[in-house]
Design a protein around this motif. Structure first.
Motif, PDB file in Angstrom:
ATOM      1  N   TYR A  29      -2.123  -5.382   2.509  1.00 10.58           N
ATOM      2  CA  TYR A  29      -1.851  -4.285   3.429  1.00 10.58           C
ATOM      3  C   TYR A  29      -2.542  -4.655   4.727  1.00 10.58           C
ATOM      4  N   SER A  30      -2.280  -3.868   5.789  1.00 11.12           N
ATOM      5  CA  SER A  30      -2.894  -4.230   7.067  1.00 11.12           C
ATOM      6  C   SER A  30      -3.864  -3.183   7.577  1.00 11.12           C
ATOM      7  N   SER A  31      -3.604  -1.898   7.325  1.00  7.12           N
ATOM      8  CA  SER A  31      -4.447  -0.881   7.961  1.00  7.12           C
ATOM      9  C   SER A  31      -4.814   0.308   7.078  1.00  7.12           C
ATOM     10  N   SER A  32      -4.070   0.562   6.013  1.00  8.67           N
ATOM     11  CA  SER A  32      -4.291   1.782   5.214  1.00  8.67           C
ATOM     12  C   SER A  32      -5.371   1.566   4.156  1.00  8.67           C
ATOM     13  N   LYS A  83      -6.794  -7.013   2.194  1.00  9.57           N
ATOM     14  CA  LYS A  83      -6.438  -6.744   3.587  1.00  9.57           C
ATOM     15  C   LYS A  83      -6.032  -8.049   4.264  1.00  9.57           C
ATOM     16  N   ALA A  84      -4.796  -8.133   4.714  1.00  7.25           N
ATOM     17  CA  ALA A  84      -4.298  -9.338   5.390  1.00  7.25           C
ATOM     18  C   ALA A  84      -3.126  -8.940   6.275  1.00  7.25           C
ATOM     19  N   ASP A  85      -3.212  -9.285   7.529  1.00  5.79           N
ATOM     20  CA  ASP A  85      -2.186  -8.887   8.499  1.00  5.79           C
ATOM     21  C   ASP A  85      -1.027  -9.876   8.469  1.00  5.79           C
ATOM     22  N   SER A 138       0.806  -1.233   0.000  1.00  9.16           N
ATOM     23  CA  SER A 138       0.000   0.000   0.000  1.00  9.16           C
ATOM     24  C   SER A 138       0.833   1.273   0.000  1.00  9.16           C
ATOM     25  N   ARG A 139       1.992   1.234   0.615  1.00  7.28           N
ATOM     26  CA  ARG A 139       2.782   2.456   0.789  1.00  7.28           C
ATOM     27  C   ARG A 139       4.262   2.172   0.510  1.00  7.28           C
ATOM     28  N   GLY A 140       5.050   3.249   0.385  1.00  4.51           N
ATOM     29  CA  GLY A 140       6.502   3.136   0.355  1.00  4.51           C
ATOM     30  C   GLY A 140       7.040   2.255  -0.762  1.00  4.51           C
ATOM     31  N   ILE A 141       8.015   1.424  -0.421  1.00  5.25           N
ATOM     32  CA  ILE A 141       8.666   0.572  -1.413  1.00  5.25           C
ATOM     33  C   ILE A 141       7.645  -0.357  -2.065  1.00  5.25           C
ATOM     34  N   GLY A 142       6.746  -0.913  -1.261  1.00  2.00           N
ATOM     35  CA  GLY A 142       5.757  -1.844  -1.803  1.00  2.00           C
ATOM     36  C   GLY A 142       4.867  -1.187  -2.846  1.00  2.00           C
ATOM     37  N   ALA A 143       4.447   0.039  -2.598  1.00  2.00           N
ATOM     38  CA  ALA A 143       3.604   0.745  -3.566  1.00  2.00           C
ATOM     39  C   ALA A 143       4.371   1.007  -4.854  1.00  2.00           C
ATOM     40  N   GLN A 194      18.420  -5.721  -0.455  1.00  2.00           N
ATOM     41  CA  GLN A 194      18.832  -5.103   0.801  1.00  2.00           C
ATOM     42  C   GLN A 194      19.010  -3.595   0.615  1.00  2.00           C
ATOM     43  N   PRO A 195      17.933  -2.817   0.790  1.00  2.00           N
ATOM     44  CA  PRO A 195      18.083  -1.376   0.634  1.00  2.00           C
ATOM     45  C   PRO A 195      18.827  -0.761   1.818  1.00  2.00           C
ATOM     46  N   GLY A 196      19.444   0.383   1.527  1.00  2.00           N
ATOM     47  CA  GLY A 196      19.845   1.323   2.572  1.00  2.00           C
ATOM     48  C   GLY A 196      18.701   2.285   2.776  1.00  2.00           C
ATOM     49  N   ALA A 219       6.355  -6.337   3.149  1.00  3.44           N
ATOM     50  CA  ALA A 219       5.815  -5.844   4.427  1.00  3.44           C
ATOM     51  C   ALA A 219       6.863  -5.988   5.524  1.00  3.44           C
ATOM     52  N   GLY A 220       7.066  -4.919   6.237  1.00  4.51           N
ATOM     53  CA  GLY A 220       8.036  -4.960   7.310  1.00  4.51           C
ATOM     54  C   GLY A 220       7.783  -3.822   8.273  1.00  4.51           C
ATOM     55  N   VAL A 221       8.246  -4.002   9.488  1.00 10.27           N
ATOM     56  CA  VAL A 221       8.167  -2.939  10.476  1.00 10.27           C
ATOM     57  C   VAL A 221       9.549  -2.735  11.079  1.00 10.27           C
ATOM     58  N   THR A 267      16.187  -9.584  12.259  1.00 11.93           N
ATOM     59  CA  THR A 267      15.095 -10.018  11.369  1.00 11.93           C
ATOM     60  C   THR A 267      15.543  -9.999   9.917  1.00 11.93           C
ATOM     61  N   LYS A 268      16.392  -9.057   9.551  1.00 14.05           N
ATOM     62  CA  LYS A 268      16.814  -8.973   8.151  1.00 14.05           C
ATOM     63  C   LYS A 268      17.919  -9.990   7.845  1.00 14.05           C
ATOM     64  N   SER A 269      18.782 -10.288   8.823  1.00 12.98           N
ATOM     65  CA  SER A 269      19.779 -11.350   8.621  1.00 12.98           C
ATOM     66  C   SER A 269      19.101 -12.700   8.442  1.00 12.98           C
TER      67      SER A 269
HETATM   68  P1  NDP Z   1       6.487   1.737   5.090  1.00 14.38           P
HETATM   69  O1  NDP Z   1       6.268   1.772   6.547  1.00 14.38           O
HETATM   70  O2  NDP Z   1       6.563   3.025   4.331  1.00 14.38           O
HETATM   71  O3  NDP Z   1       5.392   0.776   4.388  1.00 14.38           O
HETATM   72  C1  NDP Z   1       5.226  -0.513   4.920  1.00 14.38           C
HETATM   73  C2  NDP Z   1       4.253  -1.290   4.074  1.00 14.38           C
HETATM   74  O4  NDP Z   1       4.149  -2.604   4.650  1.00 14.38           O
HETATM   75  C3  NDP Z   1       2.872  -0.688   4.048  1.00 14.38           C
HETATM   76  O5  NDP Z   1       2.262  -0.971   2.801  1.00 14.38           O
HETATM   77  C4  NDP Z   1       2.180  -1.446   5.198  1.00 14.38           C
HETATM   78  O6  NDP Z   1       0.768  -1.554   5.078  1.00 14.38           O
HETATM   79  C5  NDP Z   1       2.805  -2.815   5.048  1.00 14.38           C
HETATM   80  N1  NDP Z   1       2.731  -3.536   6.305  1.00 14.38           N
HETATM   81  C6  NDP Z   1       3.328  -3.217   7.481  1.00 14.38           C
HETATM   82  N2  NDP Z   1       2.965  -4.078   8.436  1.00 14.38           N
HETATM   83  C7  NDP Z   1       2.110  -4.938   7.843  1.00 14.38           C
HETATM   84  C8  NDP Z   1       1.369  -6.041   8.316  1.00 14.38           C
HETATM   85  N3  NDP Z   1       1.413  -6.446   9.607  1.00 14.38           N
HETATM   86  N4  NDP Z   1       0.587  -6.717   7.452  1.00 14.38           N
HETATM   87  C9  NDP Z   1       0.510  -6.327   6.148  1.00 14.38           C
HETATM   88  N5  NDP Z   1       1.178  -5.285   5.647  1.00 14.38           N
HETATM   89  C10 NDP Z   1       1.969  -4.597   6.492  1.00 14.38           C
HETATM   90  O7  NDP Z   1       7.848   0.929   4.898  1.00 14.38           O
HETATM   91  P2  NDP Z   1       8.963   0.961   3.742  1.00 14.38           P
HETATM   92  O8  NDP Z   1       8.336   1.040   2.425  1.00 14.38           O
HETATM   93  O9  NDP Z   1      10.002   1.935   4.138  1.00 14.38           O
HETATM   94  O10 NDP Z   1       9.632  -0.486   3.965  1.00 14.38           O
HETATM   95  C11 NDP Z   1       9.269  -1.616   3.197  1.00 14.38           C
HETATM   96  C12 NDP Z   1      10.279  -2.716   3.467  1.00 14.38           C
HETATM   97  O11 NDP Z   1      11.589  -2.240   3.170  1.00 14.38           O
HETATM   98  C13 NDP Z   1      10.310  -3.193   4.916  1.00 14.38           C
HETATM   99  O12 NDP Z   1      10.510  -4.584   4.938  1.00 14.38           O
HETATM  100  C14 NDP Z   1      11.514  -2.464   5.489  1.00 14.38           C
HETATM  101  O13 NDP Z   1      12.052  -3.143   6.578  1.00 14.38           O
HETATM  102  C15 NDP Z   1      12.429  -2.451   4.286  1.00 14.38           C
HETATM  103  N6  NDP Z   1      13.468  -1.422   4.311  1.00 14.38           N
HETATM  104  C16 NDP Z   1      13.131  -0.081   4.325  1.00 14.38           C
HETATM  105  C17 NDP Z   1      14.127   0.871   4.338  1.00 14.38           C
HETATM  106  C18 NDP Z   1      13.851   2.341   4.376  1.00 14.38           C
HETATM  107  O14 NDP Z   1      14.787   3.128   4.586  1.00 14.38           O
HETATM  108  N7  NDP Z   1      12.613   2.795   4.143  1.00 14.38           N
HETATM  109  C19 NDP Z   1      15.549   0.491   4.333  1.00 14.38           C
HETATM  110  C20 NDP Z   1      15.784  -0.937   4.276  1.00 14.38           C
HETATM  111  C21 NDP Z   1      14.769  -1.839   4.267  1.00 14.38           C
HETATM  112  P3  NDP Z   1      -0.222  -0.453   5.764  1.00 14.38           P
HETATM  113  O15 NDP Z   1      -0.204   0.732   4.811  1.00 14.38           O
HETATM  114  O16 NDP Z   1      -1.554  -1.101   5.818  1.00 14.38           O
HETATM  115  O17 NDP Z   1       0.354  -0.120   7.104  1.00 14.38           O
END
Ligand code: NDP
Length: 237
Positions: free
Chosen positions: A37-40, A57-59, A15-20, A175-177, A83-85, A149-151
């Motif tokens: 996505y989980s919440s957006s 929508k799937a957590d 939904s957001r960021g790299i995934g989008a 592996q992004p920076g 997806a990552g936190v 978690t990333k290793s």
């Molecule tokens: P964002 O926080 O910007 O976006 C995270 C995305 O993952 C959102 O689409 C979010 O969905 C989804 N997501 C998070 N938790 C869950 C969940 N429990 N279930 C389903 N979807 C989930 O993160 P980034 O785009 O920055 O990061 C994406 C990946 O890249 C991650 O794995 C992160 O660790 C990795 N990364 C990022 C870096 C950075 O500098 N940004 C650097 C190196 C690695 P929703 O919108 O619903 O919350």
């Protein structure tokens, strides 16, 4: 450019960021794309409408939801688990539940998603997970759990590359920076410290990471597997 016409692609966390950016790249290259996505809700629906993709929508913290949403996609050609936190801070002060949640999303979900994908993936499929340069380098305190978690993804892709290679399936970790997203804004308070470690002193754009995903998913990358692909402006150099 890459052509993914007639390819079924699932992006976990799109939904957001790299995934989008990955959703946009594969959709514009002709793929049939679904993303989780989980919440957006509103952001996800807007991206789905913009790209012609499906928002699901799937957590990722819930194994049953991960397995179910992957199984519902049928025969995939490409899966990108993004997806990552990020939980950082003094390990003696950080909430243990937040750490366990991060392990569920960043490690358990990719593992179970890829196993379920493999049950019915087409031959010559592509499995890509988004790791981090922090798998290899954490030049500041507070990142032990995130780096762990990333290793873990490194061991996973090496193992799955062996498990699924006889079907032509490749398994890789990107592996992004620092990348400019909600997780790590380019104008955030940590930017000067992060840029001090880099040879190219700027955050990457999410579409630059999506470009690497497109390469790894292409036919040209058929023998690239079990490998880590760092794209970090020299953060870990
Ligand atoms: P964002 O926080 O910007 O976006 C995270 C995305 O993952 C959102 O689409 C979010 O969905 C989804 N997501 C998070 N938790 C869950 C969940 N429990 N279930 C389903 N979807 C989930 O993160 P980034 O785009 O920055 O990061 C994406 C990946 O890249 C991650 O794995 C992160 O660790 C990795 N990364 C990022 C870096 C950075 O500098 N940004 C650097 C190196 C690695 P929703 O919108 O619903 O919350």
């Amino acid at each position: 450019m890459t052509d993914f016409t007639e390819k079924n692609v699932l992006v976990m966390g799109g939904s957001r960021g790299i995934g989008a950016a990955v959703v946009r790249r594969f959709a514009s290259d002709g793929a049939t794309v679904a993303f989780t996505y989980s919440s957006s809700d509103e952001i996800a629906e807007a991206l789905a409408a913009e790209t012609g993709s499906a928002a699901l929508k799937a957590d990722s913290a819930e194994r049953a939801e991960v397995v179910e949403v992957v199984a519902q996609q049928g025969q995939l050609d490409v899966i990108i688990v993004n997806a990552g936190v990020l939980v950082m801070g003094d390990p003696l002060e950080t909430d243990a539940d937040a750490i366990d949640h991060m392990i569920n999303v960043n490690v358990r979900a990719p593992y179970h998603a890829l196993v379920e994908t493999a049950r019915r993936m087409n031959d010559n499929g592509r499995m890509i997970v988004i790791g981090s340069v922090n798998a290899d380098s954490i030049p500041f305190p507070g990142g032990a759990a995130y780096g762990m978690t990333k290793s873990a993804l490194q061991g996973m892709v090496k193992g799955f590359a062996r498990d699924f290679g006889d079907r032509g399936i490749t398994v890789n970790v990107i592996q992004p920076g620092p990348v400019d997203t909600d997780m790590n804004p380019a104008d955030g308070p940590m930017k000067d410290m992060m840029h001090s470690f880099m040879a190219i002193k700027r955050h990457a754009r999410a579409d630059e990471i999506a470009g690497m995903a497109a390469y790894l998913a292409s036919e040209e990358a058929a023998v690239v597997t079990g490998a880590f692909h760092t794209i970090d402006g020299g953060f870990g150099a």
